[in-house]
Design an enzyme around this catalytic site. Structure first.
Site, PDB file in Angstrom:
ATOM      1  N   ASP A  61       2.188  31.801   7.783  1.00 54.42           N
ATOM      2  CA  ASP A  61       0.933  32.483   8.078  1.00 54.42           C
ATOM      3  C   ASP A  61       1.055  33.470   9.230  1.00 54.42           C
ATOM      4  O   ASP A  61       2.052  33.494   9.949  1.00 54.42           O
ATOM      5  CB  ASP A  61      -0.180  31.457   8.368  1.00 54.42           C
TER       6      ASP A  61
ATOM      7  N   ASN B 296      -7.660  19.058  11.626  1.00 57.29           N
ATOM      8  CA  ASN B 296      -8.601  18.858  10.514  1.00 57.29           C
ATOM      9  C   ASN B 296      -7.862  18.676   9.187  1.00 57.29           C
ATOM     10  O   ASN B 296      -8.465  18.700   8.125  1.00 57.29           O
ATOM     11  CB  ASN B 296      -9.589  20.024  10.429  1.00 57.29           C
TER      12      ASN B 296
HETATM   13  C1  F6R Z   1       1.468  27.243  11.850  1.00 53.67           C
HETATM   14  C2  F6R Z   1       0.602  26.561  10.894  1.00 53.67           C
HETATM   15  C3  F6R Z   1      -0.378  25.501  11.306  1.00 53.67           C
HETATM   16  C4  F6R Z   1       0.155  24.571  12.397  1.00 53.67           C
HETATM   17  C5  F6R Z   1      -0.911  23.545  12.777  1.00 53.67           C
HETATM   18  C6  F6R Z   1      -0.445  22.655  13.912  1.00 53.67           C
HETATM   19  O1  F6R Z   1       2.288  28.192  11.196  1.00 53.67           O
HETATM   20  O2  F6R Z   1       0.665  26.880   9.753  1.00 53.67           O
HETATM   21  O3  F6R Z   1      -0.724  24.741  10.177  1.00 53.67           O
HETATM   22  O4  F6R Z   1       1.306  23.932  11.936  1.00 53.67           O
HETATM   23  O5  F6R Z   1      -2.072  24.209  13.179  1.00 53.67           O
HETATM   24  O6  F6R Z   1      -0.296  23.419  15.072  1.00 53.67           O
HETATM   25  P1  F6R Z   1       0.439  22.835  16.365  1.00 53.67           P
HETATM   26  O7  F6R Z   1       1.856  22.621  15.996  1.00 53.67           O
HETATM   27  O8  F6R Z   1       0.288  23.926  17.399  1.00 53.67           O
HETATM   28  O9  F6R Z   1      -0.275  21.575  16.707  1.00 53.67           O
END
Ligand code: F6R
Length: 242
Positions: free
Chosen positions: A67, A136
């Site tokens: 993303d 979430n």
């Molecule tokens: C990042 C992504 C998100 C993160 C998720 C967890 O490319 O696709 O799904 O993996 O928001 O974020 P962190 O690792 O910062 O807790």
């Protein structure tokens, strides 16, 4: 599903990086799906170490990031383009034209999503998709919803996601409201999925995601349907599995 719980972060990082380097050693043209965020940083550090020791080369690998924010300049320190350069791409021999990230600044975002889908189709299949987990239950930026979209698309970020990511910006107002994300169809098509989860604040959601009823309201529950899901968790995140 293959769940591993680690007592310390270093062991988890080494295990994650070990899975990736083994794949690239045996399959130099591997296609990797990459995640950003706090979760994979330590794994990327270990990958850079393995590269510096001459244990692995990425010169024939192709990568697809999950993303990117919409409207954040690529050189903004919190763009996922900047993140990937900082944590991985600047330190290894992966040619940048083989490192694909959706362009959140494209004039026509729909066309950009189609182009990304086309590139994914040309690559045939992601061999290993790395995933973090949102509080979430989002994967990529596939947010909870009544239905989910299969391919790459533009998404409005939920307020809880913007709040979680505000820690990287000066204020929540600076966190972009939209992103482009790979869809769940593409994610689930990967040959192997490597889900990484850290921290006590993710204990409940990872337990619901992997053991609760499958629902689009918790997109990560769909991972239960994947035939090759590997989960690496620290002890805090894995607390409810003990
Ligand atoms: C990042 C992504 C998100 C993160 C998720 C967890 O490319 O696709 O799904 O993996 O928001 O974020 P962190 O690792 O910062 O807790």
């Amino acid at each position: 599903m293959n769940i591993h719980i680690f007592q310390n972060q270093q062991e988890l990082n080494e295990a994650g990086a070990g899975i990736i380097t083994s794949l690239v050693q045996t399959q130099p043209k591997a296609v990797l799906g990459l995640a950003t965020g706090g979760t994979p940083v330590g794994i990327y550090e270990e990958l850079v170490k393995a590269y510096n020791k001459g244990r692995v080369s990425f010169k024939s690998v192709t990568t697809f990031n999950l993303d990117e924010y919409v409207g954040l300049p690529e050189d903004h320190p919190e763009s996922y383009h900047a993140y990937m350069k900082q944590h991985l791409f600047a330190h290894i021999d992966l040619p940048l034209n083989q490192a694909l990230i959706p362009n959140g600044n494209a004039a026509d975002l729909e066309e950009e999503c189609e182009l990304y889908n086309q590139r994914l189709e040309e690559a045939k299949q992601i061999d290993l998709q790395i995933l973090g987990l949102g509080h979430n239950g989002h994967i990529g930026f596939n947010e909870p919803d009544h239905s989910l979209i299969s391919g790459t698309h533009r998404v409005e970020l939920k307020s809880e996601t913007r709040e979680a990511n505000a820690r990287y910006f000066n204020s929540i107002n600076e966190v972009p409201s939209h992103a482009l994300t790979m869809g769940v169809g593409t994610i689930l098509k990967a040959k192997t999925i490597l889900l990484i989860v850290r921290g006590a604040d993710k204990a409940e959601i990872v337990h619901r995601a992997l053991t609760g009823p499958i629902t689009t309201e918790i997109p990560a529950t769909l991972l239960q349907t994947h035939p090759h899901l590997v989960v690496l968790m620290d002890a805090e995140a894995g607390r409810l599995f003990e």
